[in-house]
Scaffold this motif. Structure first.
Motif, PDB file in Angstrom:
ATOM      1  N   HIS A  48       8.466  11.422  31.282  1.00 14.39           N
ATOM      2  CA  HIS A  48       7.257  12.146  32.196  1.00 14.39           C
ATOM      3  C   HIS A  48       6.826  12.960  33.391  1.00 14.39           C
ATOM      4  CE1 HIS A  48       2.629  12.866  32.339  1.00 14.39           C
ATOM      5  NE2 HIS A  48       2.142  12.110  31.511  1.00 14.39           N
ATOM      6  N   ALA A  49       7.295  13.997  33.621  1.00 19.53           N
ATOM      7  CA  ALA A  49       7.310  15.062  34.673  1.00 19.53           C
ATOM      8  C   ALA A  49       6.465  14.812  36.021  1.00 19.53           C
ATOM      9  CB  ALA A  49       7.071  15.975  34.352  1.00 19.53           C
ATOM     10  N   ALA A  54      10.010   9.319  41.601  1.00 24.95           N
ATOM     11  CA  ALA A  54      10.898   7.998  41.260  1.00 24.95           C
ATOM     12  C   ALA A  54      11.581   8.157  40.956  1.00 24.95           C
ATOM     13  CB  ALA A  54      10.122   6.885  40.900  1.00 24.95           C
ATOM     14  N   ARG A  55      12.615   9.245  39.725  1.00 20.88           N
ATOM     15  CA  ARG A  55      13.309   9.459  39.132  1.00 20.88           C
ATOM     16  C   ARG A  55      14.396  10.048  39.897  1.00 20.88           C
ATOM     17  NH1 ARG A  55      12.222   8.567  33.741  1.00 20.88           N
ATOM     18  NH2 ARG A  55      11.154   9.254  33.027  1.00 20.88           N
ATOM     19  N   LEU A 210       4.384  -1.547  42.727  1.00 21.96           N
ATOM     20  CA  LEU A 210       2.930  -0.417  41.940  1.00 21.96           C
ATOM     21  C   LEU A 210       3.629   0.204  40.366  1.00 21.96           C
ATOM     22  CD1 LEU A 210       2.081   0.503  45.005  1.00 21.96           C
ATOM     23  CD2 LEU A 210       0.750  -1.374  43.645  1.00 21.96           C
ATOM     24  N   ARG A 211       2.721   0.141  39.454  1.00 20.67           N
ATOM     25  CA  ARG A 211       2.947   0.643  38.021  1.00 20.67           C
ATOM     26  C   ARG A 211       2.470   1.744  38.684  1.00 20.67           C
ATOM     27  NH1 ARG A 211       0.061   0.711  33.973  1.00 20.67           N
ATOM     28  NH2 ARG A 211       1.220   0.725  31.941  1.00 20.67           N
ATOM     29  N   SER A 212       3.072   2.930  37.217  1.00 22.31           N
ATOM     30  CA  SER A 212       2.439   4.126  37.322  1.00 22.31           C
ATOM     31  C   SER A 212       3.581   5.084  36.831  1.00 22.31           C
ATOM     32  CB  SER A 212       2.028   5.906  38.458  1.00 22.31           C
ATOM     33  OG  SER A 212       1.477   6.764  38.060  1.00 22.31           O
ATOM     34  N   THR A 213       3.073   5.262  34.854  1.00 19.14           N
ATOM     35  CA  THR A 213       4.340   5.193  34.505  1.00 19.14           C
ATOM     36  C   THR A 213       3.568   7.182  34.458  1.00 19.14           C
ATOM     37  OG1 THR A 213       3.292   4.978  32.301  1.00 19.14           O
ATOM     38  CG2 THR A 213       5.065   3.615  33.529  1.00 19.14           C
ATOM     39  N   PHE A 228       8.178  -0.662  45.559  1.00 15.19           N
ATOM     40  CA  PHE A 228       8.561  -0.381  44.459  1.00 15.19           C
ATOM     41  C   PHE A 228       7.829  -0.217  43.338  1.00 15.19           C
ATOM     42  CE2 PHE A 228      11.252  -4.952  46.187  1.00 15.19           C
ATOM     43  CZ  PHE A 228      12.857  -4.830  45.696  1.00 15.19           C
ATOM     44  N   TRP A 229       8.432   0.814  43.144  1.00 12.64           N
ATOM     45  CA  TRP A 229       7.984   1.390  41.960  1.00 12.64           C
ATOM     46  C   TRP A 229       8.196   1.586  40.427  1.00 12.64           C
ATOM     47  CZ3 TRP A 229       7.079   7.874  42.159  1.00 12.64           C
ATOM     48  CH2 TRP A 229       6.646   8.030  41.604  1.00 12.64           C
ATOM     49  N   GLN A 230       6.946   0.962  39.241  1.00 12.10           N
ATOM     50  CA  GLN A 230       7.541   0.713  38.382  1.00 12.10           C
ATOM     51  C   GLN A 230       7.100   2.478  37.479  1.00 12.10           C
ATOM     52  OE1 GLN A 230       5.403  -1.589  35.013  1.00 12.10           O
ATOM     53  NE2 GLN A 230       6.974  -2.999  34.831  1.00 12.10           N
ATOM     54  N   PHE A 231       8.324   2.622  36.954  1.00 12.96           N
ATOM     55  CA  PHE A 231       7.715   4.725  36.962  1.00 12.96           C
ATOM     56  C   PHE A 231       8.326   4.613  35.320  1.00 12.96           C
ATOM     57  CE2 PHE A 231      12.270   4.074  38.204  1.00 12.96           C
ATOM     58  CZ  PHE A 231      13.246   5.126  36.999  1.00 12.96           C
ATOM     59  N   THR A 232       8.735   3.896  34.406  1.00 17.09           N
ATOM     60  CA  THR A 232       8.926   3.948  32.829  1.00 17.09           C
ATOM     61  C   THR A 232       8.283   3.039  32.153  1.00 17.09           C
ATOM     62  OG1 THR A 232       9.609   5.111  31.303  1.00 17.09           O
ATOM     63  CG2 THR A 232      11.209   4.252  32.946  1.00 17.09           C
ATOM     64  N   THR A 233       8.341   2.576  30.805  1.00 16.20           N
ATOM     65  CA  THR A 233       8.195   1.591  30.138  1.00 16.20           C
ATOM     66  C   THR A 233       9.702   1.766  28.773  1.00 16.20           C
ATOM     67  OG1 THR A 233       5.993   1.708  28.759  1.00 16.20           O
ATOM     68  CG2 THR A 233       6.191   0.449  31.250  1.00 16.20           C
ATOM     69  N   THR A 234       9.486   3.520  28.865  1.00 15.98           N
ATOM     70  CA  THR A 234      10.863   3.239  27.754  1.00 15.98           C
ATOM     71  C   THR A 234      11.682   3.558  28.257  1.00 15.98           C
ATOM     72  OG1 THR A 234       9.647   5.456  28.083  1.00 15.98           O
ATOM     73  CG2 THR A 234       8.335   4.146  26.823  1.00 15.98           C
ATOM     74  N   GLY A 235      12.844   2.803  29.233  1.00  8.63           N
ATOM     75  CA  GLY A 235      13.782   3.568  29.666  1.00  8.63           C
ATOM     76  C   GLY A 235      15.026   2.440  28.909  1.00  8.63           C
ATOM     77  N   ARG A 236      16.014   3.712  28.816  1.00  9.60           N
ATOM     78  CA  ARG A 236      16.634   3.098  28.301  1.00  9.60           C
ATOM     79  C   ARG A 236      18.802   2.801  29.151  1.00  9.60           C
ATOM     80  NH1 ARG A 236      15.951   4.166  22.917  1.00  9.60           N
ATOM     81  NH2 ARG A 236      13.913   3.952  22.031  1.00  9.60           N
ATOM     82  N   VAL A 237      19.120   1.795  29.509  1.00 14.77           N
ATOM     83  CA  VAL A 237      20.114   0.949  29.918  1.00 14.77           C
ATOM     84  C   VAL A 237      20.630   0.761  29.131  1.00 14.77           C
ATOM     85  CG1 VAL A 237      20.564  -0.135  31.639  1.00 14.77           C
ATOM     86  CG2 VAL A 237      18.279   0.634  31.696  1.00 14.77           C
ATOM     87  N   PRO A 238      22.382   0.982  29.058  1.00 14.47           N
ATOM     88  CA  PRO A 238      23.591   0.139  28.550  1.00 14.47           C
ATOM     89  C   PRO A 238      23.325  -1.233  28.583  1.00 14.47           C
ATOM     90  CG  PRO A 238      24.305   2.004  29.745  1.00 14.47           C
ATOM     91  CD  PRO A 238      22.830   1.705  30.133  1.00 14.47           C
TER      92      PRO A 238
END
Length: 328
Positions: A48-49, A54-55, A210-213, A228-238
């Motif tokens: 999400h733009a 956060a990214r 805090l959470r905001s995606t 701390f910022w929880q910025f996505t719930t659809t992350g992909r991590v090896p």
């Protein structure tokens, strides 16, 4: 106020759309570039733009529970993960079945980790304190623990909201219990609704996660700072199959390291004992009376240039410088 006329796509020149598409693509690359450069092995299944700020933070981590299944922590570490929030306990009788394994293997892989407790509003605070003291390790190498406070809307037994003052009293008791147990000031995790209902203006010396995606935190919370910022719930991590929550830390490498060492309070934004100073070269001892060179050098009188005559090269220069863990 007069409304500015809008032009339909059909009425635009033929070259307008390709040029606009090209400009949008360039802008997208510019926005994503820093994050891609920092964490080229990580991604997002539904980026999400609104959370691009956060990214671009240099220190990022994850939060996990049993729903992530078996985790290859060596790969998680190799992907650049700087910290992990690991679910430990819930209410007064639930222990995440993967907690002990994740806790041990994250440490073995060298990933700094924190344990979190998910609050049940239908359980007395003393029961929950007893429960997490029983299961959250008192590990001096661990990051401070987390108290996860949000309404449990999906729970049949504990889904009912309680009055604000009663919720605050429970939170105070559990924060105190976590700090007494671990010796470290707890982090508070929350979402937009619970923060608005209960937490605005409260516990401002504690670190907030805090959470905001879908939008910058300043657009969602009445709070001047965050840690701390929880910025996505659809992350992909090896090392992790499927979606995983990704998080960003607010500060610098120096602040993150000092917080881990207990020298910097990230919630109060204060240094314990003062900020560390940069070492300086000691001044040489003064010559006799400060007026003459030693006899070995001829004992000649010293000459001093007046301030206005100091060479320019020696003068000082300026130096620039929405998802939830409740379901877990």
């Amino acid at each position: 106020m007069a409304r500015r006329a809008e032009t339909s796509p059909e009425a635009r020149p033929a070259t307008a759309l390709p040029l606009q598409a090209f400009a949008a693509a360039v802008l997208g690359l510019l926005c994503a570039g820093p994050a891609l450069a920092l964490y080229p092995k990580k991604g997002d299944a539904s980026p999400h733009a609104g959370v691009r700020d956060a990214r671009q933070r240099s220190i990022q981590g994850i939060d996990i529970s049993r729903w992530q299944g078996e985790i290859d922590w060596a790969k998680v570490k190799d992907a650049g993960t700087r910290f992990a929030f690991i679910k430990a306990t819930e209410g007064g009788d639930h222990l995440d079945p993967m907690f002990k394994k994740n806790w041990a293997e994250a440490k073995k892989a060298g990933v700094p980790r924190s344990a979190y407790h998910f609050v049940y509003w239908c359980r007395p605070a003393k029961d929950q304190v007893r429960w997490f003291k029983r299961h959250i390790p008192r590990d001096p190498d661990a990051l401070p623990p987390v108290l996860d406070v949000e309404w449990n809307g999906e729970s049949e037994k504990c889904g009912k909201k309680i009055p604000r003052e009663k919720a605050l009293a429970k939170i105070r008791e559990m924060l105190k219990g976590l700090q007494e147990h671990t010796g470290k000031k707890p982090i508070i995790y929350t979402d937009i609704t619970f923060h608005e209902d209960v937490l605005e203006g409260e516990f401002n010396d504690h670190p907030y996660w805090l959470r905001s995606t879908a939008a910058p935190l300043k657009h969602r919370y009445e709070r001047k700072q965050w840690e701390f910022w929880q910025f996505t719930t659809t992350g992909r991590v090896p090392g992790i199959s499927g979606d995983v929550d990704r998080n960003a830390f607010f500060g610098t490498e120096h602040e993150f390291s000092a917080w881990r060492d207990g020298r910097y309070d990230i919630g109060a934004r204060k240094w314990r004992g003062g900020e560390s100073k940069v070492a300086t070269t000691p001044k040489p001892p003064a010559t006799p009376a400060g007026l003459r060179t030693p006899k070995a050098a001829g004992n000649t009188p010293l000459k001093f240039a007046p301030p206005g005559k100091i060479p320019r090269s020696a003068q000082a220069r300026d130096v620039a410088t929405t998802g939830s863990i409740a379901r877990d």
